[in-house]
Design an enzyme around this catalytic site. Structure first.
Site, PDB file in Angstrom:
ATOM      1  N   ARG A  29       0.840  -1.204   0.000  1.00 26.52           N
ATOM      2  CA  ARG A  29       0.000   0.000   0.000  1.00 26.52           C
ATOM      3  C   ARG A  29       0.870   1.247   0.000  1.00 26.52           C
ATOM      4  NH1 ARG A  29      -2.047   2.566   5.035  1.00 26.52           N
ATOM      5  NH2 ARG A  29      -3.656   4.111   4.511  1.00 26.52           N
TER       6      ARG A  29
ATOM      7  N   LYS B 166     -13.330   2.167   0.291  1.00 26.00           N
ATOM      8  CA  LYS B 166     -13.070   2.151   1.732  1.00 26.00           C
ATOM      9  C   LYS B 166     -14.344   2.576   2.457  1.00 26.00           C
ATOM     10  CE  LYS B 166      -9.156   3.872   3.158  1.00 26.00           C
ATOM     11  NZ  LYS B 166      -8.042   4.850   3.330  1.00 26.00           N
TER      12      LYS B 166
ATOM     13  N   ARG C 123     -10.329  18.954   8.933  1.00 18.18           N
ATOM     14  CA  ARG C 123      -9.561  19.331  10.119  1.00 18.18           C
ATOM     15  C   ARG C 123     -10.008  20.707  10.612  1.00 18.18           C
ATOM     16  NH1 ARG C 123      -5.344  16.019  11.054  1.00 18.18           N
ATOM     17  NH2 ARG C 123      -4.641  14.663   9.354  1.00 18.18           N
TER      18      ARG C 123
ATOM     19  N   THR D 213      -6.568  -1.401   9.901  1.00 15.77           N
ATOM     20  CA  THR D 213      -6.420  -0.483  11.043  1.00 15.77           C
ATOM     21  C   THR D 213      -6.132  -1.196  12.355  1.00 15.77           C
ATOM     22  OG1 THR D 213      -8.060   0.986   9.991  1.00 15.77           O
ATOM     23  CG2 THR D 213      -7.311   1.562  12.213  1.00 15.77           C
TER      24      THR D 213
END
Length: 480
Positions: free
Chosen positions: A33, A221, A74, A279
């Protein structure tokens, strides 16, 4: 016994050399990845060159997965510094203009679209979910009052999410488009799209690809509740799925995450689409040579759930023990797969046979391999579809997937138990191609029984569905 689960290793500063990547390959990683949230073109080009070199040296199919960043939401910095909150503390969240003259604690968010549809009682998560808030009051269009559910520090420029709400931002950003252009140019094999919420998102990425003259597989995803609500449609449109537990764990109550993982995997298995679990699988091994018991069990359960791939992120990108981590994950796979086959837990996601003859023949080939205790299944799969169907049946035997198309070979590498291989193009007959592969491959010896599947094109046709299943024995005179 061959290990059927596929290990994805994320490359980063800790694995940016030929020697480091070679160790990952030797340890069991076959998919790499490239995280486009970090690093630049020079690093990615270097990694592609190294991977292609190792592919030639080892004769293995090594797949390069480009992971697009998606919209990074953010907070911004208006010079107010970090805010310390305790449970029950009230803070304001608003666009920069709202900070003027405010004496209360203020968190800046300069994306006005995200304030649309926010309601009293909605959750808000900051700093990767470390600080949780609840919306107490809507002050005006771009200013809301939050109440802290727990205590902690809230510095600026941290990730913020609104769990459970549909994000109005398109998952394909301008940065993603520029990064996709780099990926197409340097020759990635698969692209993962972040924050997919609906099947149209996949269509938009595919349309963007067309201008580069390449159409490569897309992994969706799943990180949003909206994606779970459109799960079947997204699985139908995408080529594969990633259970991205980091952001998905912020959207859901953490207690709901294991069930969501199982449901996603089950749906992918039933559809014959490869599914990745990602994850924090062995996160403690970033700094420790040993994993925790909980992490070991987590990897094992992902395999038991039916994952095709398990992915390492920080563990191999910045960790101190990347090779050890891959080897330990491989060891877990060996133990759990042996248990699955011994106990009869390995098997198809559903017993409902498809009506299409080629699909039924693939199912029959997997069943025949089990009944005859064959060494392997060898399929000539021009598009890769037959190998994915065979994989979904979870046979004990490895599935050798022969295809002349490098895009197909690199993508079938993501399917459980599939070993991609290139056939001899000088032979037109697909069944003969498969038999010649068995005769020439050192993986098979005299007396080995192999189940061969192929599509025999009719005269005047070059493509057909699987229509042949054959039990083939490698004879002594065929040994090279």
């Amino acid at each position: 016994m061959d290990r059927h689960i596929k290990i994805i290793a994320t490359l980063g500063p800790g694995t940016d050399s030929y020697e480091a990547v070679k160790e990952l390959v030797e340890s069991g990683a076959k998919i790499f990845r490239l995280n486009f949230s970090h690093g630049g073109r020079e690093f990615f080009e270097k990694m592609v060159v190294i991977i292609r070199r190792l592919e030639k040296e080892t004769g293995l199919t090594l797949t390069i997965l480009q992971d697009l960043s998606g919209p990074k939401i953010r907070t911004c910095d208006v010079g107010l510094g970090a805010i310390e909150v305790s449970k029950g503390t009230e803070v304001l969240l608003g666009v920069p203009d709202k900070a003027e003259g405010v004496e209360e604690p203020f968190i800046c968010l300069d994306i006005p679209e995200l304030f649309e549809g926010v309601k009293v009682g909605d959750p808000v998560a900051l700093s990767d979910g470390m600080i949780r808030f609840r919306v107490k009051k809507i002050e005006d269009e771009f200013l809301i009052r939050l109440e802290a559910i727990n205590s902690g520090m809230c510095p600026p420029r941290k990730g913020i999410t609104f769990p459970g709400t549909k994000t109005p931002l398109a998952p394909l950003t301008e940065k993603d488009k520029a990064d996709l252009a780099i990926g197409m140019e340097i020759g990635v094999d698969v692209v993962a799209m972040s924050f997919v919420q609906k099947p149209e998102d996949i269509c938009n990425l595919r349309a963007e690809m067309i201008q580069y003259g390449r159409r490569i597989p897309i992994i969706a995803k799943l990180e949003r509740i909206a994606a779970l609500e459109s799960l079947d449609a997204i699985i139908a449109e995408a080529d594969g799925i990633m259970v991205a537990r980091g952001d998905l764990g912020l959207e859901l109550d953490l207690a709901e995450l294991p069930v969501a993982q199982k449901r996603i995997i089950k749906a992918c298995n039933a559809a014959g689409k490869p599914v990745i679990v990602a994850t924090q699988m062995l996160l403690s091994m970033v700094n420790s040579p040993m994993a925790t018991r909980a992490e070991t069990t987590d990897v094992a359960n992902a395999i038991l759930d039916g994952a095709d791939c398990v992915m390492l992120s920080e563990e191999t990108a910045i960790g101190r023990y990347p090779g050890d981590t891959v080897r330990f994950m491989r060891k877990i796979a060996y133990e759990i797969e042996r248990f699955m086959f011994e106990s009869g837990l390995a098997g198809p996601a559903t017993d409902k046979e498809k009506e299409h003859p080629s699909t039924f023949l693939a199912h029959a080939a997997a069943m025949l391999a089990g009944k005859t205790d064959a060494k392997a299944i060898v399929c000539h799969s021009t598009s890769g579809a037959t190998s994915r169907i065979l994989s979904s049946r979870r046979p004990k035997q490895s599935v050798y997937a022969l295809s002349s198309d490098p895009i197909v070979r690199h993508f079938t590498n993501l399917s459980w138990g599939v070993i991609p291989a290139e056939p001899l193009d000088v032979i037109d007959d697909h069944q003969e191609r498969a038999e010649v592969f068995v005769r020439q491959s050192p993986d098979f010896v005299e007396g080995d029984i192999v189940i061969v599947t192929a599509g025999q094109p009719e005269k005047g046709k070059t493509v057909t569905q699987t229509n042949v299943v054959k039990l083939y024995e490698k004879l002594a005179k065929e040994v090279n």
